[in-house]
Design a protein around this motif. Sequence first.
Motif, PDB file in Angstrom:
ATOM      1  N   UNK A 177      11.580  -8.115   9.066  1.00 21.94           N
ATOM      2  CA  UNK A 177      10.120  -8.233   9.161  1.00 21.94           C
ATOM      3  C   UNK A 177       9.420  -7.961   7.838  1.00 21.94           C
ATOM      4  N   UNK A 178       8.297  -8.622   7.641  1.00 18.86           N
ATOM      5  CA  UNK A 178       7.432  -8.339   6.503  1.00 18.86           C
ATOM      6  C   UNK A 178       6.029  -8.049   7.031  1.00 18.86           C
ATOM      7  N   UNK A 179       5.303  -7.185   6.320  1.00 21.90           N
ATOM      8  CA  UNK A 179       4.011  -6.726   6.813  1.00 21.90           C
ATOM      9  C   UNK A 179       2.953  -6.814   5.720  1.00 21.90           C
ATOM     10  N   UNK A 180       1.746  -7.107   6.141  1.00 20.79           N
ATOM     11  CA  UNK A 180       0.590  -7.042   5.256  1.00 20.79           C
ATOM     12  C   UNK A 180      -0.585  -6.548   6.084  1.00 20.79           C
ATOM     13  N   UNK A 181      -1.669  -6.198   5.411  1.00 19.48           N
ATOM     14  CA  UNK A 181      -2.803  -5.646   6.127  1.00 19.48           C
ATOM     15  C   UNK A 181      -4.121  -6.153   5.596  1.00 19.48           C
ATOM     16  N   UNK A 182      -5.150  -5.929   6.395  1.00 20.22           N
ATOM     17  CA  UNK A 182      -6.505  -6.302   5.991  1.00 20.22           C
ATOM     18  C   UNK A 182      -7.467  -5.296   6.611  1.00 20.22           C
ATOM     19  N   UNK A 183      -8.280  -4.669   5.766  1.00 17.14           N
ATOM     20  CA  UNK A 183      -9.329  -3.771   6.242  1.00 17.14           C
ATOM     21  C   UNK A 183     -10.645  -4.542   6.181  1.00 17.14           C
ATOM     22  N   UNK A 184     -11.316  -4.650   7.313  1.00 19.00           N
ATOM     23  CA  UNK A 184     -12.582  -5.379   7.391  1.00 19.00           C
ATOM     24  C   UNK A 184     -13.716  -4.364   7.469  1.00 19.00           C
ATOM     25  N   UNK A 185     -14.463  -4.231   6.393  1.00 25.06           N
ATOM     26  CA  UNK A 185     -15.569  -3.283   6.346  1.00 25.06           C
ATOM     27  C   UNK A 185     -16.831  -3.936   6.911  1.00 25.06           C
ATOM     28  N   UNK A 186     -17.404  -3.292   7.895  1.00 22.31           N
ATOM     29  CA  UNK A 186     -18.614  -3.786   8.540  1.00 22.31           C
ATOM     30  C   UNK A 186     -19.787  -3.008   7.965  1.00 22.31           C
ATOM     31  N   UNK A 187     -20.361  -3.536   6.900  1.00 20.12           N
ATOM     32  CA  UNK A 187     -21.422  -2.843   6.187  1.00 20.12           C
ATOM     33  C   UNK A 187     -22.779  -3.091   6.807  1.00 20.12           C
ATOM     34  N   UNK A 188     -23.814  -2.477   6.245  1.00 19.75           N
ATOM     35  CA  UNK A 188     -25.156  -2.642   6.808  1.00 19.75           C
ATOM     36  C   UNK A 188     -25.735  -4.035   6.599  1.00 19.75           C
ATOM     37  N   UNK A 189     -25.206  -4.770   5.606  1.00 16.64           N
ATOM     38  CA  UNK A 189     -25.754  -6.091   5.320  1.00 16.64           C
ATOM     39  C   UNK A 189     -24.730  -7.214   5.371  1.00 16.64           C
ATOM     40  N   UNK A 190     -23.458  -6.877   5.229  1.00 16.38           N
ATOM     41  CA  UNK A 190     -22.457  -7.936   5.227  1.00 16.38           C
ATOM     42  C   UNK A 190     -21.097  -7.396   5.652  1.00 16.38           C
ATOM     43  N   UNK A 191     -20.192  -8.333   5.939  1.00 15.25           N
ATOM     44  CA  UNK A 191     -18.804  -8.011   6.272  1.00 15.25           C
ATOM     45  C   UNK A 191     -17.956  -8.213   5.027  1.00 15.25           C
ATOM     46  N   UNK A 192     -17.095  -7.242   4.743  1.00 19.31           N
ATOM     47  CA  UNK A 192     -16.259  -7.305   3.545  1.00 19.31           C
ATOM     48  C   UNK A 192     -14.793  -7.125   3.925  1.00 19.31           C
ATOM     49  N   UNK A 193     -14.027  -8.229   4.048  1.00 18.07           N
ATOM     50  CA  UNK A 193     -12.588  -8.101   4.313  1.00 18.07           C
ATOM     51  C   UNK A 193     -11.817  -7.886   3.015  1.00 18.07           C
ATOM     52  N   UNK A 194     -10.936  -6.885   3.009  1.00 19.17           N
ATOM     53  CA  UNK A 194     -10.155  -6.577   1.812  1.00 19.17           C
ATOM     54  C   UNK A 194      -8.668  -6.531   2.183  1.00 19.17           C
ATOM     55  N   UNK A 195      -7.844  -7.372   1.568  1.00 17.97           N
ATOM     56  CA  UNK A 195      -6.403  -7.316   1.836  1.00 17.97           C
ATOM     57  C   UNK A 195      -5.790  -6.054   1.247  1.00 17.97           C
ATOM     58  N   UNK A 196      -4.806  -5.498   1.929  1.00 17.16           N
ATOM     59  CA  UNK A 196      -4.109  -4.303   1.429  1.00 17.16           C
ATOM     60  C   UNK A 196      -2.606  -4.515   1.554  1.00 17.16           C
ATOM     61  N   UNK A 197      -1.876  -3.943   0.637  1.00 16.20           N
ATOM     62  CA  UNK A 197      -0.428  -3.974   0.720  1.00 16.20           C
ATOM     63  C   UNK A 197       0.079  -2.901   1.650  1.00 16.20           C
ATOM     64  N   UNK A 198       1.297  -3.049   2.093  1.00 17.00           N
ATOM     65  CA  UNK A 198       1.928  -2.082   2.996  1.00 17.00           C
ATOM     66  C   UNK A 198       3.031  -1.355   2.255  1.00 17.00           C
ATOM     67  N   UNK A 199       3.021  -0.039   2.338  1.00 14.66           N
ATOM     68  CA  UNK A 199       4.029   0.799   1.694  1.00 14.66           C
ATOM     69  C   UNK A 199       4.687   1.662   2.766  1.00 14.66           C
ATOM     70  N   UNK A 200       5.779   1.174   3.316  1.00 11.33           N
ATOM     71  CA  UNK A 200       6.453   1.898   4.400  1.00 11.33           C
ATOM     72  C   UNK A 200       7.030   3.218   3.926  1.00 11.33           C
ATOM     73  N   UNK A 201       7.508   3.277   2.694  1.00 10.06           N
ATOM     74  CA  UNK A 201       8.081   4.523   2.189  1.00 10.06           C
ATOM     75  C   UNK A 201       7.013   5.598   2.038  1.00 10.06           C
ATOM     76  N   UNK A 202       5.846   5.213   1.559  1.00 14.85           N
ATOM     77  CA  UNK A 202       4.744   6.172   1.435  1.00 14.85           C
ATOM     78  C   UNK A 202       4.307   6.655   2.811  1.00 14.85           C
ATOM     79  N   UNK A 203       4.315   5.748   3.789  1.00 14.68           N
ATOM     80  CA  UNK A 203       3.947   6.127   5.153  1.00 14.68           C
ATOM     81  C   UNK A 203       4.960   7.107   5.732  1.00 14.68           C
ATOM     82  N   UNK A 204       6.243   6.841   5.511  1.00 14.20           N
ATOM     83  CA  UNK A 204       7.284   7.761   5.998  1.00 14.20           C
ATOM     84  C   UNK A 204       7.143   9.131   5.339  1.00 14.20           C
TER      85      UNK A 204
END
Length: 328
Positions: free
Chosen positions: A262-289
């Motif tokens: 498996x491969x993983x990627x992420x996206x954080x979607x910020x719901x701001x007061x005036x606009x939506x801002x989607x930001x892609x993020x990398x996944x670090x399984x070792x840091x999570x562990x």
Amino acid sequence: MTTKTKSKAVVPIIAKDAGMRAFNCEVTGEEVAPADCLACAANGAPGCPTTAAFIHAIISDPRPHDFSQRLAKAHGADFGIAVTELLYCPRKFRLKMAHSWTEKPSDYYARVLGTAFHAILEKYEGQGIAEERIITTFDYRGVKVLFSGKPDLVTYSGAGWLITDYKRTGWPPRNSYSYTCPKCYEIILSGITDRRKLKFYCEDCDEAFRRSQVHQIVHLPEARSSHAMQISLLALLLNKNEEQYASILEEKHGVIVADAPPSFSGKVVYLGPQKILPIPVGVDLEAARALLRARIDVLLRPELPPKEPLEGWECKYCPVAAQCDAAA
């Protein structure tokens, strides 16, 4: 703090009176029972900035403060923790298991608003899976730990698994700026988000410059570090439960997950007061562990964990700050 020892680890026990015991009245500052606060708001509550509907939303929250421990018990585990709790300061996590506290209703504003946004957005899942809790258990020094998390949305494509997380915020990430010396080209300022009243001085050249002389580099907004870590922790759970999620996708949408690592990627979607801002993020399984191991290690010790908030604002809004200071 009441604990029970199992092997070399110590499992904290939730005190009977732990949890939010009362509101602090917005007008008088006195403690008031949630039911009485709701009744007061329904009757007009002179000077109060909240409403009965808002108070009702707070006290109707279906998730109890001891949710993870109840979930652990239901699955035969000794100790439970969720992704969002893992991101909290571990000291706050333990103190909330041992003490009761009070909060103003207005302290819940951001949480209620975020819950409302999630309730709307989670209705859409497209060809993915929305709001499905993932659970895994593991042994830590003789203690059976249940670790869980609920991604806002998980989808799958030829590029692999994508985890999307929605964040309601009044202050979404912004561009940052770096500036380089016009003579030696070394960076003289970096990580700047407020470009007012900047002074441009190069230590290597021992010379000051005007704004028009230096070179500006624009950096696109990045997800906050705790939000990126949340994606990695959810990916860690998904990695343990890929077969289960693959079965759900195939059954619900006819999506076939490739028989490959498996491969993983992420996206954080910020719901701001005036606009939506989607930001892609990398996944670090070792840091999570590593974070999971570090947090479990300090949480399952007899002594109170140190202050280790991932975000600087956490102490300012901590409901058990007084107990934290008293125990220092």
